[in-house]
Design an enzyme around this catalytic site. Sequence first.
Site, PDB file in Angstrom:
ATOM      1  N   HIS A 340       0.834  -1.219   0.000  1.00  0.00           N
ATOM      2  CA  HIS A 340       0.000   0.000   0.000  1.00  0.00           C
ATOM      3  C   HIS A 340       0.866   1.266   0.000  1.00  0.00           C
ATOM      4  CE1 HIS A 340      -3.335  -2.689   0.916  1.00  0.00           C
ATOM      5  NE2 HIS A 340      -4.180  -1.676   0.949  1.00  0.00           N
ATOM      6  N   GLY A 342       2.923   4.411   1.178  1.00  0.00           N
ATOM      7  CA  GLY A 342       2.717   5.303   2.325  1.00  0.00           C
ATOM      8  C   GLY A 342       1.313   5.194   2.895  1.00  0.00           C
ATOM      9  N   GLU A 365      -1.983 -17.495  23.782  1.00  0.00           N
ATOM     10  CA  GLU A 365      -2.261 -18.941  23.667  1.00  0.00           C
ATOM     11  C   GLU A 365      -0.957 -19.735  23.543  1.00  0.00           C
ATOM     12  OE1 GLU A 365      -5.264 -18.232  24.050  1.00  0.00           O
ATOM     13  OE2 GLU A 365      -6.181 -20.189  24.322  1.00  0.00           O
TER      14      GLU A 365
HETATM   15  C1  FAD Z   1      -4.042  -8.794  24.220  1.00  0.00           C
HETATM   16  C2  FAD Z   1      -3.745  -9.966  25.104  1.00  0.00           C
HETATM   17  C3  FAD Z   1      -4.760 -10.835  25.442  1.00  0.00           C
HETATM   18  C4  FAD Z   1      -4.494 -11.915  26.282  1.00  0.00           C
HETATM   19  N1  FAD Z   1      -5.555 -12.712  26.687  1.00  0.00           N
HETATM   20  C5  FAD Z   1      -5.338 -13.644  27.650  1.00  0.00           C
HETATM   21  C6  FAD Z   1      -6.441 -14.348  28.228  1.00  0.00           C
HETATM   22  O1  FAD Z   1      -7.615 -14.159  27.853  1.00  0.00           O
HETATM   23  N2  FAD Z   1      -6.189 -15.254  29.204  1.00  0.00           N
HETATM   24  C7  FAD Z   1      -4.918 -15.505  29.661  1.00  0.00           C
HETATM   25  O2  FAD Z   1      -4.773 -16.322  30.554  1.00  0.00           O
HETATM   26  N3  FAD Z   1      -3.850 -14.836  29.135  1.00  0.00           N
HETATM   27  C8  FAD Z   1      -4.038 -13.917  28.144  1.00  0.00           C
HETATM   28  N4  FAD Z   1      -2.967 -13.220  27.627  1.00  0.00           N
HETATM   29  C9  FAD Z   1      -1.612 -13.490  28.129  1.00  0.00           C
HETATM   30  C10 FAD Z   1      -0.741 -14.259  27.160  1.00  0.00           C
HETATM   31  O3  FAD Z   1      -1.222 -15.552  26.953  1.00  0.00           O
HETATM   32  C11 FAD Z   1       0.706 -14.222  27.705  1.00  0.00           C
HETATM   33  O4  FAD Z   1       1.156 -12.885  27.604  1.00  0.00           O
HETATM   34  C12 FAD Z   1       1.626 -15.175  26.973  1.00  0.00           C
HETATM   35  O5  FAD Z   1       1.295 -16.508  27.286  1.00  0.00           O
HETATM   36  C13 FAD Z   1       3.106 -14.936  27.294  1.00  0.00           C
HETATM   37  O6  FAD Z   1       3.325 -14.891  28.663  1.00  0.00           O
HETATM   38  P1  FAD Z   1       4.182 -13.664  29.296  1.00  0.00           P
HETATM   39  O7  FAD Z   1       3.584 -12.413  28.786  1.00  0.00           O
HETATM   40  O8  FAD Z   1       4.266 -13.869  30.743  1.00  0.00           O
HETATM   41  O9  FAD Z   1       5.603 -13.809  28.617  1.00  0.00           O
HETATM   42  P2  FAD Z   1       6.905 -14.618  29.220  1.00  0.00           P
HETATM   43  O10 FAD Z   1       6.461 -15.982  29.560  1.00  0.00           O
HETATM   44  O11 FAD Z   1       7.505 -13.787  30.303  1.00  0.00           O
HETATM   45  O12 FAD Z   1       7.842 -14.616  27.975  1.00  0.00           O
HETATM   46  C14 FAD Z   1       8.714 -13.532  27.620  1.00  0.00           C
HETATM   47  C15 FAD Z   1       9.527 -13.994  26.406  1.00  0.00           C
HETATM   48  O13 FAD Z   1      10.338 -15.108  26.781  1.00  0.00           O
HETATM   49  C16 FAD Z   1      10.083 -16.214  25.916  1.00  0.00           C
HETATM   50  N5  FAD Z   1      10.187 -17.450  26.663  1.00  0.00           N
HETATM   51  C17 FAD Z   1       9.643 -17.767  27.855  1.00  0.00           C
HETATM   52  N6  FAD Z   1       9.961 -19.017  28.201  1.00  0.00           N
HETATM   53  C18 FAD Z   1      10.724 -19.520  27.199  1.00  0.00           C
HETATM   54  C19 FAD Z   1      11.367 -20.771  26.963  1.00  0.00           C
HETATM   55  N7  FAD Z   1      11.250 -21.791  27.829  1.00  0.00           N
HETATM   56  N8  FAD Z   1      12.079 -20.909  25.818  1.00  0.00           N
HETATM   57  C20 FAD Z   1      12.177 -19.905  24.912  1.00  0.00           C
HETATM   58  N9  FAD Z   1      11.579 -18.704  25.081  1.00  0.00           N
HETATM   59  C21 FAD Z   1      10.861 -18.521  26.216  1.00  0.00           C
HETATM   60  C22 FAD Z   1       8.657 -15.991  25.424  1.00  0.00           C
HETATM   61  O14 FAD Z   1       8.414 -16.699  24.210  1.00  0.00           O
HETATM   62  C23 FAD Z   1       8.642 -14.485  25.253  1.00  0.00           C
HETATM   63  O15 FAD Z   1       9.230 -14.130  24.022  1.00  0.00           O
HETATM   64  C24 FAD Z   1      -3.192 -12.149  26.752  1.00  0.00           C
HETATM   65  C25 FAD Z   1      -2.147 -11.274  26.398  1.00  0.00           C
HETATM   66  C26 FAD Z   1      -2.431 -10.184  25.612  1.00  0.00           C
HETATM   67  C27 FAD Z   1      -1.301  -9.215  25.296  1.00  0.00           C
END
Ligand code: FAD
Length: 386
Positions: A340, A342, A365
């Site tokens: 698209h 700009g 998820e």
């Molecule tokens: C808009 C939105 C809606 C959401 N809705 C829901 C909901 O309805 N219900 C719910 O329960 N949750 C919900 N979530 C939460 C979401 O599922 C979590 O944010 C997600 O599972 C990641 O967990 P965290 O944010 O604690 O990241 P962390 O677990 O802290 O991870 C941080 C980074 O480290 C990486 N990492 C962690 N462990 C490892 C490993 N062993 N090996 C390699 N990399 C790793 C991760 O991939 C990520 O890049 C939502 C989040 C958002 C932003």
Amino acid sequence: MNSHTTALATEDDELAEFRAQVREIAVEKIAPHAAETDATGMFPQASWDAMRSASLTGLPFPEEYGGQGADLMAQVICIEEIARVCSTSALTLLGSWVGLHAALAHGAPELLQEIVPGAASGVSGVSFSLTEPHSGSDLASLSTRAQPDGDGWMLDGRKCFITNAGWSDWYAVLARTGEKGYAVFMVHRDDPGVSFGRPEKKMGHRGSPTADVLLESCRIPGWRVVGDPGRGYDYIMGSLVYSRPIIAAQALGIAQGGLDESIRYTAERDAFGQKVSRFQLVRGMVADMAVRVESSRALLYHTVRTIMRGGAHARAEAAMAKLLCTDTAMAVTTDAVQLHGGYGYLSDFPVERMMRDAKITQIYEGTNQIQRLLIAKSLYARAGGE
Ligand SMILES: Cc1cc2nc3c(=O)[nH]c(=O)nc-3n(C[C@H](O)[C@H](O)[C@H](O)COP(=O)(O)OP(=O)(O)OC[C@H]3O[C@@H](n4cnc5c(N)ncnc54)[C@H](O)[C@@H]3O)c2cc1C
């Protein structure tokens, strides 16, 4: 312009007809509100009303509880078609489906009778409540506690990032019941000790409420526990095998929307005395986007069939479909913005919203790193190694 979904040709007549019906609702009643929902951050009420009147809110739920009893393939097609025009609306719809999965699989009839009919009719919503401030990917380390309290349970803890928090009536909360035991509890928003944090400000899906759910000395009756109070973690792992294809479908819909918009725009835009679509570099990008979308769709539908027949490697396949479809959504919508020019960077065209919406599908998820770990674990286990 029609969508370029070629997979229609391989669907049986009933599913193709269902897809056409959902597409009509999506295009006529949901798409017109998508930009405004994103701009204002208001709950997509008009979409919700349209989905309710079409009985989509109860699509996956058993008919005895007022649902449609549709199989996973129909659910995936529904989410895909809605996300193609408004991913926020798809997220609002799928929230209750996913939130009720553990209860439907393991809950007692009296629990289901209390909750499912309202969710099926769209009078009430359900939130899947797992994540905590210090426990996302590492779900087993969660600290929300549930203690037996007479004939009920007392819950204390804090869930964060919860989709539809504050809007939903019911919350499927995973809490610790012992050192290694977990249970899923169905908490009602009016239960004593339940409150909500401020709405989070997000990159995308701005009309979908996201907030903390706080549980402080929250007492709930014993019948609200789902199944065995020591097996909640297993129940949630089972729900994720179901919910990951649903999120994959959401991502696939976003990707299809980005591809449709790109074909539409490049076919109309002029540069150097001809339509942009005549340039081979542009045609190559569009072709690559279509290949990504169609191969993601093929894997997702294959995965859904595996799950529906109870295939042995359903968990790993669900992770693969989630990984591929969500990475496709990010790549295709990024290319859609590029095509698209700009204008792709402005909110006047839907592709910038689609690109922002795509991002979270790689994170929630189970992040895509976690999906890769799950896939590799399954492969090594099958090979008899570690
Ligand atoms: C808009 C939105 C809606 C959401 N809705 C829901 C909901 O309805 N219900 C719910 O329960 N949750 C919900 N979530 C939460 C979401 O599922 C979590 O944010 C997600 O599972 C990641 O967990 P965290 O944010 O604690 O990241 P962390 O677990 O802290 O991870 C941080 C980074 O480290 C990486 N990492 C962690 N462990 C490892 C490993 N062993 N090996 C390699 N990399 C790793 C991760 O991939 C990520 O890049 C939502 C989040 C958002 C932003």
